[in-house]
Structure formats: structure tokens, C-alpha cells
Write a protein that holds these residues in place. Structure first.
Motif, PDB file in Angstrom:
ATOM      1  N   LEU A   1       0.829  -1.203   0.000  1.00  5.51           N
ATOM      2  CA  LEU A   1       0.000   0.000   0.000  1.00  5.51           C
ATOM      3  C   LEU A   1       0.868   1.260   0.000  1.00  5.51           C
ATOM      4  O   LEU A   1       0.600   2.206  -0.758  1.00  5.51           O
ATOM      5  CB  LEU A   1      -0.932  -0.007   1.208  1.00  5.51           C
ATOM      6  CG  LEU A   1      -1.982   1.097   1.235  1.00  5.51           C
ATOM      7  CD1 LEU A   1      -3.258   0.582   1.874  1.00  5.51           C
ATOM      8  CD2 LEU A   1      -1.492   2.297   1.999  1.00  5.51           C
ATOM      9  N   THR A   2       1.909   1.282   0.802  1.00  8.53           N
ATOM     10  CA  THR A   2       2.779   2.476   0.830  1.00  8.53           C
ATOM     11  C   THR A   2       3.480   2.656  -0.515  1.00  8.53           C
ATOM     12  O   THR A   2       3.682   3.788  -0.956  1.00  8.53           O
ATOM     13  CB  THR A   2       3.827   2.426   1.963  1.00  8.53           C
ATOM     14  OG1 THR A   2       4.689   1.321   1.783  1.00  8.53           O
ATOM     15  CG2 THR A   2       3.172   2.363   3.325  1.00  8.53           C
ATOM     16  N   LEU A   3       3.817   1.557  -1.181  1.00 10.38           N
ATOM     17  CA  LEU A   3       4.447   1.665  -2.498  1.00 10.38           C
ATOM     18  C   LEU A   3       3.457   2.182  -3.542  1.00 10.38           C
ATOM     19  O   LEU A   3       3.832   2.958  -4.425  1.00 10.38           O
ATOM     20  CB  LEU A   3       5.037   0.320  -2.916  1.00 10.38           C
ATOM     21  CG  LEU A   3       6.188  -0.178  -2.038  1.00 10.38           C
ATOM     22  CD1 LEU A   3       6.625  -1.569  -2.463  1.00 10.38           C
ATOM     23  CD2 LEU A   3       7.350   0.792  -2.024  1.00 10.38           C
ATOM     24  N   VAL A   4       2.192   1.774  -3.433  1.00 10.86           N
ATOM     25  CA  VAL A   4       1.152   2.307  -4.322  1.00 10.86           C
ATOM     26  C   VAL A   4       1.067   3.820  -4.137  1.00 10.86           C
ATOM     27  O   VAL A   4       1.049   4.575  -5.116  1.00 10.86           O
ATOM     28  CB  VAL A   4      -0.215   1.638  -4.048  1.00 10.86           C
ATOM     29  CG1 VAL A   4      -1.348   2.392  -4.750  1.00 10.86           C
ATOM     30  CG2 VAL A   4      -0.196   0.176  -4.467  1.00 10.86           C
ATOM     31  N   VAL A   5       1.028   4.270  -2.894  1.00  8.21           N
ATOM     32  CA  VAL A   5       0.921   5.704  -2.614  1.00  8.21           C
ATOM     33  C   VAL A   5       2.186   6.439  -3.046  1.00  8.21           C
ATOM     34  O   VAL A   5       2.115   7.568  -3.544  1.00  8.21           O
ATOM     35  CB  VAL A   5       0.606   5.941  -1.119  1.00  8.21           C
ATOM     36  CG1 VAL A   5       0.674   7.420  -0.764  1.00  8.21           C
ATOM     37  CG2 VAL A   5      -0.758   5.367  -0.777  1.00  8.21           C
ATOM     38  N   LEU A   6       3.331   5.804  -2.922  1.00  6.25           N
ATOM     39  CA  LEU A   6       4.584   6.409  -3.357  1.00  6.25           C
ATOM     40  C   LEU A   6       4.580   6.614  -4.875  1.00  6.25           C
ATOM     41  O   LEU A   6       4.989   7.668  -5.372  1.00  6.25           O
ATOM     42  CB  LEU A   6       5.768   5.529  -2.943  1.00  6.25           C
ATOM     43  CG  LEU A   6       7.161   6.050  -3.277  1.00  6.25           C
ATOM     44  CD1 LEU A   6       7.448   7.330  -2.507  1.00  6.25           C
ATOM     45  CD2 LEU A   6       8.201   4.999  -2.954  1.00  6.25           C
TER      46      LEU A   6
ATOM     47  N   ARG B   1      -8.901   2.980  -2.903  1.00  7.66           N
ATOM     48  CA  ARG B   1      -8.291   2.377  -4.097  1.00  7.66           C
ATOM     49  C   ARG B   1      -6.890   1.858  -3.777  1.00  7.66           C
ATOM     50  O   ARG B   1      -6.516   0.765  -4.213  1.00  7.66           O
ATOM     51  CB  ARG B   1      -8.240   3.366  -5.246  1.00  7.66           C
ATOM     52  CG  ARG B   1      -7.624   2.721  -6.498  1.00  7.66           C
ATOM     53  CD  ARG B   1      -7.793   3.539  -7.743  1.00  7.66           C
ATOM     54  NE  ARG B   1      -9.215   3.548  -8.071  1.00  7.66           N
ATOM     55  CZ  ARG B   1      -9.819   4.555  -8.679  1.00  7.66           C
ATOM     56  NH1 ARG B   1      -9.154   5.621  -9.023  1.00  7.66           N
ATOM     57  NH2 ARG B   1     -11.107   4.494  -8.956  1.00  7.66           N
ATOM     58  N   ALA B   2      -6.101   2.629  -3.041  1.00  7.30           N
ATOM     59  CA  ALA B   2      -4.749   2.184  -2.672  1.00  7.30           C
ATOM     60  C   ALA B   2      -4.813   0.893  -1.858  1.00  7.30           C
ATOM     61  O   ALA B   2      -4.049  -0.041  -2.092  1.00  7.30           O
ATOM     62  CB  ALA B   2      -4.029   3.283  -1.887  1.00  7.30           C
ATOM     63  N   ALA B   3      -5.758   0.846  -0.914  1.00  6.99           N
ATOM     64  CA  ALA B   3      -5.916  -0.373  -0.101  1.00  6.99           C
ATOM     65  C   ALA B   3      -6.381  -1.531  -0.965  1.00  6.99           C
ATOM     66  O   ALA B   3      -5.901  -2.671  -0.807  1.00  6.99           O
ATOM     67  CB  ALA B   3      -6.915  -0.114   1.033  1.00  6.99           C
ATOM     68  N   GLY B   4      -7.282  -1.276  -1.894  1.00  8.60           N
ATOM     69  CA  GLY B   4      -7.769  -2.325  -2.784  1.00  8.60           C
ATOM     70  C   GLY B   4      -6.680  -2.871  -3.689  1.00  8.60           C
ATOM     71  O   GLY B   4      -6.582  -4.089  -3.890  1.00  8.60           O
ATOM     72  N   VAL B   5      -5.856  -1.993  -4.234  1.00  5.99           N
ATOM     73  CA  VAL B   5      -4.748  -2.430  -5.085  1.00  5.99           C
ATOM     74  C   VAL B   5      -3.754  -3.258  -4.263  1.00  5.99           C
ATOM     75  O   VAL B   5      -3.302  -4.315  -4.705  1.00  5.99           O
ATOM     76  CB  VAL B   5      -4.049  -1.223  -5.748  1.00  5.99           C
ATOM     77  CG1 VAL B   5      -2.732  -1.625  -6.400  1.00  5.99           C
ATOM     78  CG2 VAL B   5      -4.976  -0.569  -6.759  1.00  5.99           C
ATOM     79  N   ALA B   6      -3.431  -2.782  -3.068  1.00  2.00           N
ATOM     80  CA  ALA B   6      -2.498  -3.521  -2.210  1.00  2.00           C
ATOM     81  C   ALA B   6      -3.049  -4.900  -1.869  1.00  2.00           C
ATOM     82  O   ALA B   6      -2.308  -5.901  -1.895  1.00  2.00           O
ATOM     83  CB  ALA B   6      -2.215  -2.732  -0.929  1.00  2.00           C
ATOM     84  N   LEU B   7      -4.321  -4.972  -1.568  1.00  2.00           N
ATOM     85  CA  LEU B   7      -4.944  -6.256  -1.252  1.00  2.00           C
ATOM     86  C   LEU B   7      -4.941  -7.167  -2.478  1.00  2.00           C
ATOM     87  O   LEU B   7      -4.608  -8.357  -2.376  1.00  2.00           O
ATOM     88  CB  LEU B   7      -6.363  -6.041  -0.738  1.00  2.00           C
ATOM     89  CG  LEU B   7      -7.121  -7.302  -0.331  1.00  2.00           C
ATOM     90  CD1 LEU B   7      -6.378  -8.058   0.776  1.00  2.00           C
ATOM     91  CD2 LEU B   7      -8.528  -6.922   0.125  1.00  2.00           C
ATOM     92  N   ALA B   8      -5.271  -6.626  -3.636  1.00  3.91           N
ATOM     93  CA  ALA B   8      -5.289  -7.428  -4.866  1.00  3.91           C
ATOM     94  C   ALA B   8      -3.905  -7.973  -5.196  1.00  3.91           C
ATOM     95  O   ALA B   8      -3.759  -9.151  -5.565  1.00  3.91           O
ATOM     96  CB  ALA B   8      -5.831  -6.592  -6.028  1.00  3.91           C
ATOM     97  N   VAL B   9      -2.880  -7.148  -5.055  1.00  6.36           N
ATOM     98  CA  VAL B   9      -1.510  -7.598  -5.311  1.00  6.36           C
ATOM     99  C   VAL B   9      -1.125  -8.703  -4.327  1.00  6.36           C
ATOM    100  O   VAL B   9      -0.570  -9.737  -4.709  1.00  6.36           O
ATOM    101  CB  VAL B   9      -0.514  -6.421  -5.243  1.00  6.36           C
ATOM    102  CG1 VAL B   9       0.930  -6.902  -5.201  1.00  6.36           C
ATOM    103  CG2 VAL B   9      -0.736  -5.475  -6.413  1.00  6.36           C
ATOM    104  N   SER B  10      -1.429  -8.493  -3.053  1.00  4.66           N
ATOM    105  CA  SER B  10      -1.085  -9.490  -2.031  1.00  4.66           C
ATOM    106  C   SER B  10      -1.793 -10.813  -2.289  1.00  4.66           C
ATOM    107  O   SER B  10      -1.180 -11.882  -2.203  1.00  4.66           O
ATOM    108  CB  SER B  10      -1.452  -8.964  -0.639  1.00  4.66           C
ATOM    109  OG  SER B  10      -0.719  -7.797  -0.354  1.00  4.66           O
TER     110      SER B  10
END
Length: 120
Positions: free
Chosen positions: A38-43, A52-61
Motif C-alpha cells: 500500500l505504501t508503495l502504491v501511494v509512493l 483504491r490504494a488499499a484495494g490495489v495492495a490487497l489485490a496484489v497481495s
């Protein structure tokens, strides 16, 4: 700010592994893994809304965890420490839940500044 958060998250993961064992280290590490994503998405995309950032992080994980069902991460992990750290090696269904915890924690942290802003 996101770069500092990523470093703190990595430090927290290393610290957790240094002081804890068993399920606490394992599942805490899973949650921190998603928080790091999630921090990398925001970076990379600072204007990404928290949900959306949390959703992307969850999807990647989840994608990485499900990829472990193929055996490819185990093969790569046997040859590379970096692959082992990023991809893991063995599918473990409870990990999917702990990734949700990491994404939810990150979402809550990202939402906190928005709640403190005065209404216009």
C-alpha cells in the motif's frame, strides 16, 4: 511521506521477526507485507484515494499468494532470496485474511488526515 512510511513498515517487519515467533511473526508479517505494498502504491501514485490504494495492495497481495499455488514462486524462491521475500513459496489460506487486516490498517491511516481537515 510514503517513502518514510515504507521504511518504517520494513523496519516494523524486521523488528517483529526479531522479537516474535510463530503465528505472531508470521501473520503480523503478512499484514505488514500488504501495508508495504500500500505504501508503495501511494509512493508511485500519491493522489490515489485511500480505498483504491488499499484495494490495489490487497489485490496484489492476494495475487502473489494465489500464484504460490502454481509452484513458480517456490521454484524462484529456491534460487533467489529476493524472490523468497517478495513472492514467498507456499500457499497458506489464512494469509489471505491477514492481508485484509494490513489493507484495512493502511486505509485507516490514510483516511485519518482527511478526517482532520476542516470542512469547506
Amino acid at each position: 511521506m510514503a517513502a518514510a512510511a515504507a521504511l518504517v513498515t520494513v523496519g516494523a517487519g524486521l523488528g517483529l521477526r526479531a522479537v516474535a515467533t510463530g503465528d505472531v511473526a508470521k501473520y503480523g508479517g503478512d499484514a505488514l507485507y500488504t501495508l508495504l505494498v500500500l505504501t508503495l502504491v501511494v509512493l508511485l501514485a500519491p493522489r490515489t484515494p485511500p480505498a483504491r490504494a488499499a484495494g490495489v495492495a490487497l489485490a496484489v497481495s492476494w495475487a502473489v499468494e494465489l500464484l504460490q499455488l502454481t509452484g513458480l514462486p517456490a521454484e524462484l524462491s529456491a534460487r533467489s532470496t529476493a524472490a523468497r521475500l517478495v513472492l514467498g513459496s507456499t500457499f497458506n489460506a489464512p494469509d489471505l485474511f491477514w492481508y485484509v487486516i494490513g489493507a484495512a490498517a493502511g486505509w485507516l491511516v490514510l483516511r485519518a488526515p482527511a478526517r482532520r481537515r476542516p470542512a469547506r
